[in-house]
Design an enzyme around this catalytic site. Structure first.
Site, PDB file in Angstrom:
ATOM      1  N   PRO A   2       0.842  -1.205   0.000  1.00  0.00           N
ATOM      2  CA  PRO A   2       0.000   0.000   0.000  1.00  0.00           C
ATOM      3  C   PRO A   2       0.875   1.251   0.000  1.00  0.00           C
ATOM      4  O   PRO A   2       1.853   1.318   0.722  1.00  0.00           O
ATOM      5  CB  PRO A   2      -0.776  -0.105   1.318  1.00  0.00           C
ATOM      6  CG  PRO A   2      -0.663  -1.519   1.756  1.00  0.00           C
ATOM      7  CD  PRO A   2       0.624  -2.032   1.181  1.00  0.00           C
ATOM      8  N   GLU A   3       0.541   2.191  -0.853  1.00  0.00           N
ATOM      9  CA  GLU A   3       1.249   3.464  -0.873  1.00  0.00           C
ATOM     10  C   GLU A   3       0.307   4.534  -0.314  1.00  0.00           C
ATOM     11  O   GLU A   3      -0.718   4.195   0.261  1.00  0.00           O
ATOM     12  CB  GLU A   3       1.714   3.774  -2.309  1.00  0.00           C
ATOM     13  CG  GLU A   3       2.660   2.687  -2.839  1.00  0.00           C
ATOM     14  CD  GLU A   3       3.204   2.975  -4.228  1.00  0.00           C
ATOM     15  OE1 GLU A   3       3.308   4.153  -4.611  1.00  0.00           O
ATOM     16  OE2 GLU A   3       3.532   2.006  -4.944  1.00  0.00           O
TER      17      GLU A   3
END
Ligand SMILES: [Zn+2]
Length: 271
Positions: A2-3
């Site tokens: 996840p960014e």
């Protein structure tokens, strides 16, 4: 992994589900470690405490209580989901937050690269002392950011992913933003022109905003807290498109490894 967009979406969803301020009745742990040891005893002392705020800094979710904050990182595969009474524990459920008899938040993380830690609110700034600015913050000074990057000797792609200079941009959005601003990923950061940086900052903000609006990118099984997948992976222009044709020039997308990470780019569009 996840960014920024995926962590932002998770944070927004948690705020909708929990709606702080709300008391967390009980913290439940099904194991005592993820990537690191979880300070279970310290966190359990917060049973019955009022959760005041849920926010995001870099790729971390911060659950703020009166004197302490719990800092959660989703690692590669972590996500929070909401459950009701009589919920059934699934494989890889590691932590649950009981809000009341009918509402639980459950943290699931198959690969267990996530982090879960507790800090005194008075010390929280130290946890983030070595982090750069937020790309979506309103008052981000782009000239200062450009000056910082003009001093970096690594490739622009690696610099962009270094949380010390700018937070939240990881492998996907770095490749996408560089394509959109027509900068080749292996160009040295100190060789990128100021005018190209101006364009790059615009594209970094745009790609992150668009990804947030699309519900994030679900590549390593990211799901939001309602169990829904994001859609942004359908809109990748270069990421994970090796040998597929560039939508702009119709030449095949290339890949190379920078800083140990697969990087996707178009030889014709990016200079
Ligand atoms: Zn192209």
């Amino acid at each position: 992994m996840p960014e920024l967009p995926e962590v932002e979406i998770t944070t927004r969803n948690l705020n909708k589900i929990i709606q702080p301020p709300e008391v967390v009745q009980e913290w439940i742990f099904y194991r005592k470690d993820l990537r690191n040891v979880i300070p279970v005893t310290k966190i359990k002392k917060l049973n019955g405490s009022q959760l005041k705020k849920i926010s995001r800094r870099a790729k971390f979710i911060i659950f703020e209580f009166e004197n302490d904050s719990i800092v959660s990182h989703l690692g590669m595969t972590g996500y929070w989901r909401v459950e009701t009474k009589n919920w059934q524990k699934k494989a890889h459920d590691h932590i649950a937050m009981k809000l009341n008899e009918d509402k639980y938040l459950v943290y699931n993380d198959p690969r267990r690269f996530g982090e879960f830690d507790i800090f005194k609110n008075s010390n929280l700034h130290e946890r983030f002392a070595h982090f750069g600015p937020e790309p979506l913050q309103q008052d981000l000074d782009l000239d200062v950011l450009t000056k910082t990057f003009k001093k970096i000797n690594s490739t622009i792609k690696v610099a962009l992913m270094n949380q010390k200079y700018l937070v939240g941009v990881g492998n996907i959005y770095a490749s996408e933003a560089l394509f959109r601003s027509k900068i080749k990923p292996h160009k040295k950061a100190n060789k990128v022109r100021a005018a190209d940086y101006a364009l790059l900052w615009t594209e970094v903000k745009k790609v992150l905003q668009e990804a947030i609006e699309a519900g994030g990118s679900s590549i390593s099984d990211f799901k939001n807290s309602y169990g829904e997948k994001g859609d942004f992976q359908k809109r990748f222009l270069v990421y994970d498109r090796k040998d597929e044709l560039c939508f702009t020039c119709h030449h095949p997308i290339q890949s190379l490894v920078l800083g140990g990470r697969s990087t996707f780019w178009c030889r014709h569009c990016q200079k």
